[in-house]
Design a protein around this motif. Structure first.
Motif, mmCIF file in Angstrom:
data_model
loop_
_atom_site.group_PDB
_atom_site.id
_atom_site.type_symbol
_atom_site.label_atom_id
_atom_site.label_comp_id
_atom_site.label_asym_id
_atom_site.label_seq_id
_atom_site.Cartn_x
_atom_site.Cartn_y
_atom_site.Cartn_z
ATOM 1 N N ASP A 286 18.248 74.017 -35.907
ATOM 2 C CA ASP A 286 16.990 75.057 -35.966
ATOM 3 C C ASP A 286 17.068 75.785 -35.279
ATOM 4 O O ASP A 286 15.910 76.303 -35.032
ATOM 5 C CB ASP A 286 16.271 74.201 -37.104
ATOM 6 C CG ASP A 286 15.590 73.364 -35.622
ATOM 7 O OD1 ASP A 286 15.333 73.239 -35.217
ATOM 8 O OD2 ASP A 286 15.114 72.421 -36.749
ATOM 9 N N LEU A 287 17.396 75.586 -33.471
ATOM 10 C CA LEU A 287 16.852 75.971 -32.887
ATOM 11 C C LEU A 287 15.564 75.922 -31.971
ATOM 12 O O LEU A 287 14.763 76.811 -31.667
ATOM 13 C CB LEU A 287 17.065 77.465 -32.252
ATOM 14 C CG LEU A 287 18.675 78.326 -33.816
ATOM 15 C CD1 LEU A 287 18.437 79.743 -33.340
ATOM 16 C CD2 LEU A 287 19.555 77.726 -32.371
ATOM 17 N N ASN A 288 15.297 74.997 -32.740
ATOM 18 C CA ASN A 288 13.253 74.785 -32.889
ATOM 19 C C ASN A 288 13.456 73.807 -31.292
ATOM 20 O O ASN A 288 12.141 73.839 -30.705
ATOM 21 C CB ASN A 288 12.865 74.347 -33.568
ATOM 22 C CG ASN A 288 12.423 74.723 -34.492
ATOM 23 O OD1 ASN A 288 12.508 76.086 -34.207
ATOM 24 N ND2 ASN A 288 12.262 74.331 -36.557
ATOM 25 N N TYR A 289 14.693 72.987 -30.703
ATOM 26 C CA TYR A 289 14.222 72.086 -29.456
ATOM 27 C C TYR A 289 15.266 71.953 -29.044
ATOM 28 O O TYR A 289 16.347 72.296 -29.246
ATOM 29 C CB TYR A 289 13.888 70.890 -30.371
ATOM 30 C CG TYR A 289 12.752 71.256 -31.524
ATOM 31 C CD1 TYR A 289 11.299 70.008 -30.642
ATOM 32 C CD2 TYR A 289 12.939 71.016 -33.128
ATOM 33 C CE1 TYR A 289 9.993 70.611 -31.133
ATOM 34 C CE2 TYR A 289 11.383 70.245 -33.193
ATOM 35 C CZ TYR A 289 10.236 70.125 -32.707
ATOM 36 O OH TYR A 289 8.930 70.324 -33.354
ATOM 37 N N ILE A 290 15.440 71.714 -27.425
ATOM 38 C CA ILE A 290 16.133 71.393 -26.900
ATOM 39 C C ILE A 290 16.362 69.798 -26.239
ATOM 40 O O ILE A 290 15.141 69.276 -26.060
ATOM 41 C CB ILE A 290 16.346 72.710 -25.292
ATOM 42 C CG1 ILE A 290 16.341 73.257 -25.328
ATOM 43 C CG2 ILE A 290 17.228 71.719 -24.482
ATOM 44 C CD1 ILE A 290 16.210 74.113 -24.322
ATOM 45 N N ALA A 291 17.164 69.414 -26.875
ATOM 46 C CA ALA A 291 17.408 67.554 -26.724
ATOM 47 C C ALA A 291 18.042 67.663 -25.073
ATOM 48 O O ALA A 291 19.285 68.642 -24.983
ATOM 49 C CB ALA A 291 17.691 66.930 -27.864
ATOM 50 N N CYS A 292 17.251 66.311 -24.140
ATOM 51 C CA CYS A 292 17.528 66.275 -23.224
ATOM 52 C C CYS A 292 18.261 65.137 -22.785
ATOM 53 O O CYS A 292 17.146 64.335 -22.872
ATOM 54 C CB CYS A 292 16.712 67.542 -21.759
ATOM 55 S SG CYS A 292 17.607 67.439 -20.459
ATOM 56 N N CYS A 293 19.202 65.124 -22.037
ATOM 57 C CA CYS A 293 19.459 63.562 -21.310
ATOM 58 C C CYS A 293 19.405 63.320 -19.942
ATOM 59 O O CYS A 293 20.824 64.340 -19.904
ATOM 60 C CB CYS A 293 20.721 62.767 -21.997
ATOM 61 S SG CYS A 293 20.740 60.976 -21.240
ATOM 62 N N ILE A 294 19.210 62.728 -19.206
ATOM 63 C CA ILE A 294 20.182 62.577 -17.560
ATOM 64 C C ILE A 294 20.118 60.991 -17.568
ATOM 65 O O ILE A 294 19.272 59.620 -17.765
ATOM 66 C CB ILE A 294 18.755 63.591 -16.836
ATOM 67 C CG1 ILE A 294 17.513 62.230 -16.811
ATOM 68 C CG2 ILE A 294 18.774 64.466 -16.812
ATOM 69 C CD1 ILE A 294 16.813 62.556 -15.868
ATOM 70 N N ARG A 305 14.067 63.761 -23.295
ATOM 71 C CA ARG A 305 13.240 64.073 -23.618
ATOM 72 C C ARG A 305 13.230 65.175 -24.607
ATOM 73 O O ARG A 305 14.674 65.699 -24.718
ATOM 74 C CB ARG A 305 12.897 64.893 -22.624
ATOM 75 C CG ARG A 305 11.544 63.844 -21.348
ATOM 76 C CD ARG A 305 10.644 63.223 -22.074
ATOM 77 N NE ARG A 305 10.511 62.100 -20.192
ATOM 78 C CZ ARG A 305 10.108 61.058 -20.446
ATOM 79 N NH1 ARG A 305 11.735 60.467 -20.861
ATOM 80 N NH2 ARG A 305 10.034 60.928 -19.658
ATOM 81 N N LEU A 306 12.460 65.246 -25.811
ATOM 82 C CA LEU A 306 12.633 66.903 -26.270
ATOM 83 C C LEU A 306 11.836 67.594 -26.006
ATOM 84 O O LEU A 306 10.291 67.442 -26.437
ATOM 85 C CB LEU A 306 12.500 66.194 -27.728
ATOM 86 C CG LEU A 306 13.081 66.999 -28.909
ATOM 87 C CD1 LEU A 306 13.811 67.659 -28.902
ATOM 88 C CD2 LEU A 306 12.429 66.501 -30.579
ATOM 89 N N PHE A 307 11.671 68.564 -26.364
ATOM 90 C CA PHE A 307 11.780 70.255 -25.495
ATOM 91 C C PHE A 307 11.262 71.515 -26.793
ATOM 92 O O PHE A 307 12.525 71.318 -27.185
ATOM 93 C CB PHE A 307 12.098 70.688 -24.380
ATOM 94 C CG PHE A 307 11.553 69.898 -23.032
ATOM 95 C CD1 PHE A 307 10.475 69.341 -22.428
ATOM 96 C CD2 PHE A 307 13.008 68.888 -22.515
ATOM 97 C CE1 PHE A 307 10.274 68.673 -21.428
ATOM 98 C CE2 PHE A 307 13.277 68.673 -21.218
ATOM 99 C CZ PHE A 307 11.466 68.444 -20.622
#
Length: 364
Positions: A286-294, A305-307
């Motif tokens: 839905d283009l509302n969030y960016i999920a990030c994993c490191i 994190r979810l930004f």
């Protein structure tokens, strides 16, 4: 946006079969990654990190209680056979027999039930189930607050949730929200020692061969989610984007401790040092969030994190600061950062990364 050109075959390098570092009779040994989990208990392998004791509750529709009791007894056997630690239900309270928290006030469909196009009351049934789970979560939350105040056990609490639906994510999302409300009622220390795990009801009825693999995977999933608390005596100013588990002065660090790590991480030609941080992100549908994993090259570090998604340079600046904040908690000073995306990089993303990394205000 145009897609960026893909790497040529010459730039793709095949890695050898991975070797994992695990525990064995109070020592650490390297073993091939192939079939590692399947043979774990038979080979008497132990986790790379310390064992983790678990006490658990199960949110379960009452008509699935017998199947749930048998399933989680088998899960305890597998968890302990893999030398991951103790895994036992919370049995100190008669209102929760075998750790079961009954989800009442709603008829439960058969495992794997799917919505029928002619069922006009399907949404009403979902609403009833959402309310039933919300009520059960509230009861359990109140119980946990009191229990945590009375006892200080050196074990983590796992809350398993039996989801009777298989083909609709609507109830699953509602369950996660209910559990988030449940955790918010606890104090910070209790939240850190509580793990959530959703189990599809269909898994309670798998045949023996299929269930053995499911129980093993579930055991390692729970073990990986549990984090150990470590305390830092030095004053730390948390980053504004950090999650609540970020350590503060005299507060606890939420340490990731995996069951195994890579014994020999691959060397990167472009990396002068072995300290490599891999960052992978994905933009939500839905283009509302960016999920990030490191993670690092060996798998000893794992954070996600979810930004909120905004202008790409702003979003990518969040990701970069998140990576640098994780690095700041290590004792290594020189790192190579590798950024990847689930999907294809488009030209606008490459340009946004360049603007962030080359900006005069960049922390690099």
């Amino acid at each position: 946006d145009e897609w960026c050109s893909l790497p040529s075959k010459e730039s793709i390098q095949e890695e050898d079969n991975a070797m994992l570092l695990v525990g064995y009779k109070d020592e650490q040994i390297s073993i091939p990654a192939s079939n590692c989990l399947r043979l774990w208990d038979k080979a008497q392998i132990e986790p790379y990190s310390c064992r983790k004791g678990v006490t658990y509750y199960v949110l379960c529709p009452q008509n699935l209680a017998n199947a749930a009791i048998n399933f989680f007894q088998d899960l305890s056997s597998v968890y302990e056979a893999c030398h991951l630690g103790r895994h036992c239900p919370q049995t100190n309270y008669p209102e929760y027999p075998q750790g079961l928290v009954y989800v009442n006030h709603a008829p439960t469909p058969a495992p794997g039930a799917t919505p029928s196009p002619s069922a006009s009351n399907w949404q009403e049934a979902l609403h009833d189930h959402r309310e039933a789970y919300r009520e059960a979560c509230y009861r359990l939350g109140q119980h946990l607050v009191l229990w945590m105040q009375q006892y200080n056990e050196n074990m983590s609490t796992v809350i398993y949730v039996i989801d009777p639906f298989t083909h609709t994510g609507d109830l699953g999302v509602s369950i996660v929200r209910c559990l988030a409300d449940l955790l918010s009622a606890q104090n910070k220390s209790s939240r850190r020692s509580t793990v959530l795990q959703i189990v599809p009801a269909a898994e309670l009825f798998l045949l023996e061969e299929g269930q053995a693999e499911t129980l093993r995977e579930l055991s390692f999933s729970v073990f990986t989610k549990i984090r150990r608390l470590s305390f830092s005596p030095s004053p730390i100013t948390p980053h504004p984007l950090s999650a609540p588990s970020t350590p503060q002065r005299d507060d606890a660090i939420h340490l990731y401790e995996p069951a195994f790590v890579l014994a020999n991480p691959p060397r990167l030609i472009s990396a002068k040092k072995e300290n490599v941080l891999h960052c992978c992100y994905r933009i939500s549908d839905d283009l509302n969030y960016i999920a990030c994993c490191i993670t690092d090259a060996r798998g000893e570090l794992l954070e996600n994190r979810l930004f909120p998604n905004g202008p790409l340079p702003v979003s990518f600046d969040y990701i970069l600061k998140f990576c640098l904040h994780a690095i700041s908690w290590t004792d290594k000073f020189e790192w190579t950062l590798i950024v990847a995306k689930m999907g294809v990089f488009v030209q606008s993303e490459v340009q946004a990364w360049e603007s962030v990394l080359l900006s005069p205000s960049s922390p690099l």
